[in-house]
Scaffold this motif. Sequence first.
Motif, short mmCIF file in Angstrom:
data_model
loop_
_atom_site.label_atom_id
_atom_site.label_comp_id
_atom_site.label_asym_id
_atom_site.label_seq_id
_atom_site.Cartn_x
_atom_site.Cartn_y
_atom_site.Cartn_z
N LYS A 1 -42.43 -8.21 15.34
CA LYS A 1 -43.60 -7.33 15.58
C LYS A 1 -44.77 -8.13 16.08
N PHE A 2 -45.59 -7.43 16.80
CA PHE A 2 -46.78 -8.09 17.33
C PHE A 2 -47.95 -7.82 16.39
N ILE A 3 -48.46 -8.83 15.78
CA ILE A 3 -49.58 -8.66 14.84
C ILE A 3 -50.89 -8.67 15.60
N LYS A 4 -51.54 -7.56 15.61
CA LYS A 4 -52.81 -7.51 16.35
C LYS A 4 -53.87 -8.33 15.65
N ASN A 5 -53.82 -8.33 14.38
CA ASN A 5 -54.84 -9.07 13.62
C ASN A 5 -55.00 -10.50 14.11
N ILE A 6 -53.93 -11.10 14.48
CA ILE A 6 -54.01 -12.48 14.93
C ILE A 6 -53.61 -12.59 16.39
N GLY A 7 -53.17 -11.49 16.94
CA GLY A 7 -52.78 -11.52 18.35
C GLY A 7 -51.59 -12.43 18.56
N LYS A 8 -50.69 -12.38 17.66
CA LYS A 8 -49.51 -13.25 17.79
C LYS A 8 -48.25 -12.48 17.44
N PHE A 9 -47.14 -13.00 17.84
CA PHE A 9 -45.87 -12.35 17.54
C PHE A 9 -45.34 -12.88 16.20
N ARG A 10 -44.72 -12.00 15.48
CA ARG A 10 -44.20 -12.43 14.19
C ARG A 10 -42.72 -12.06 14.12
N SER A 11 -41.88 -13.01 13.80
CA SER A 11 -40.44 -12.74 13.67
C SER A 11 -40.07 -12.77 12.21
N TYR A 12 -39.19 -11.89 11.82
CA TYR A 12 -38.81 -11.81 10.41
C TYR A 12 -37.37 -12.27 10.23
N PHE A 13 -37.19 -13.22 9.37
CA PHE A 13 -35.84 -13.74 9.10
C PHE A 13 -35.52 -13.56 7.62
N LYS A 14 -34.28 -13.30 7.36
CA LYS A 14 -33.86 -13.12 5.96
C LYS A 14 -32.72 -14.06 5.67
N CYS A 15 -32.70 -14.60 4.49
CA CYS A 15 -31.61 -15.52 4.15
C CYS A 15 -30.30 -14.75 4.30
N GLN A 16 -29.32 -15.38 4.83
CA GLN A 16 -28.04 -14.68 5.04
C GLN A 16 -27.33 -14.42 3.74
N ARG A 17 -27.57 -15.18 2.77
CA ARG A 17 -26.91 -15.02 1.48
C ARG A 17 -27.19 -13.64 0.91
N GLU A 18 -26.34 -13.18 0.11
CA GLU A 18 -26.57 -11.87 -0.50
C GLU A 18 -27.44 -12.00 -1.74
N ASN A 19 -27.21 -13.05 -2.43
CA ASN A 19 -28.01 -13.26 -3.64
C ASN A 19 -29.26 -14.03 -3.32
N CYS A 20 -29.47 -14.20 -2.09
CA CYS A 20 -30.67 -14.97 -1.74
C CYS A 20 -31.72 -14.01 -1.22
N MET A 21 -32.72 -13.90 -1.94
CA MET A 21 -33.78 -12.98 -1.54
C MET A 21 -34.86 -13.71 -0.76
N ALA A 22 -34.53 -14.86 -0.30
CA ALA A 22 -35.54 -15.64 0.43
C ALA A 22 -35.75 -15.08 1.83
N LYS A 23 -36.97 -15.07 2.24
CA LYS A 23 -37.27 -14.55 3.57
C LYS A 23 -38.14 -15.55 4.31
N LYS A 24 -38.02 -15.55 5.60
CA LYS A 24 -38.81 -16.49 6.39
C LYS A 24 -39.45 -15.74 7.55
N ARG A 25 -40.67 -16.00 7.82
CA ARG A 25 -41.32 -15.32 8.95
C ARG A 25 -41.95 -16.37 9.84
N ALA A 26 -41.80 -16.19 11.12
CA ALA A 26 -42.35 -17.16 12.08
C ALA A 26 -43.33 -16.47 13.01
N GLU A 27 -44.47 -17.01 13.14
CA GLU A 27 -45.44 -16.39 14.06
C GLU A 27 -45.84 -17.39 15.13
#
Length: 138
Positions: A45-71
Amino acid sequence: MSTDVSTTSMDQSEEGLNREDEQEMERRRLKLPEDGYEWKKYGQKFIKNIGKFRSYFKCQRENCMAKKRAEWSSRSDGELGEIRIVYDGVHSHDQHSSSASNSQETSASSSNANQYNLLTQVLGGDHQSTSTPRPPHA
DNA sequence: CCAATTTGACCAACC
DNA sequence: CGGTTGGTCAAATTG
């Protein structure tokens, strides 16, 4: 709507021309720092607040609730792909191996080493965000 | 064919 | 109450 319809040929030269190219190019320019975990992109998604793109990544594991976002900044030309990685969540499985970033946590990590540690981590070249409050100032 | 990835839409939270 | 932003999921497409 099928019956052949020869008119369907290619008349569409309107859009869909530099979409792949631009995306591919952008993708090429960006370099995501490998943390040693496997991530699956589930949104962008494009975050207007910062005028940057943000990508959302999720840990592939099922029991892993870790998430990573890159802007990263939207404009690609002009070079410089400043990517800000932010980790969210709690891991629970082993790393995939590979040069993580540092600290292999050899010590007695057990306990709660990565329980609430990978929160809001910022990688990449930070310029002057020593403590930028973030107010667009008015 | 499968898997991965992408885009859009939807929802929730917040002001 | 409405609008907006951010975030997530699902579907479609590509390799």
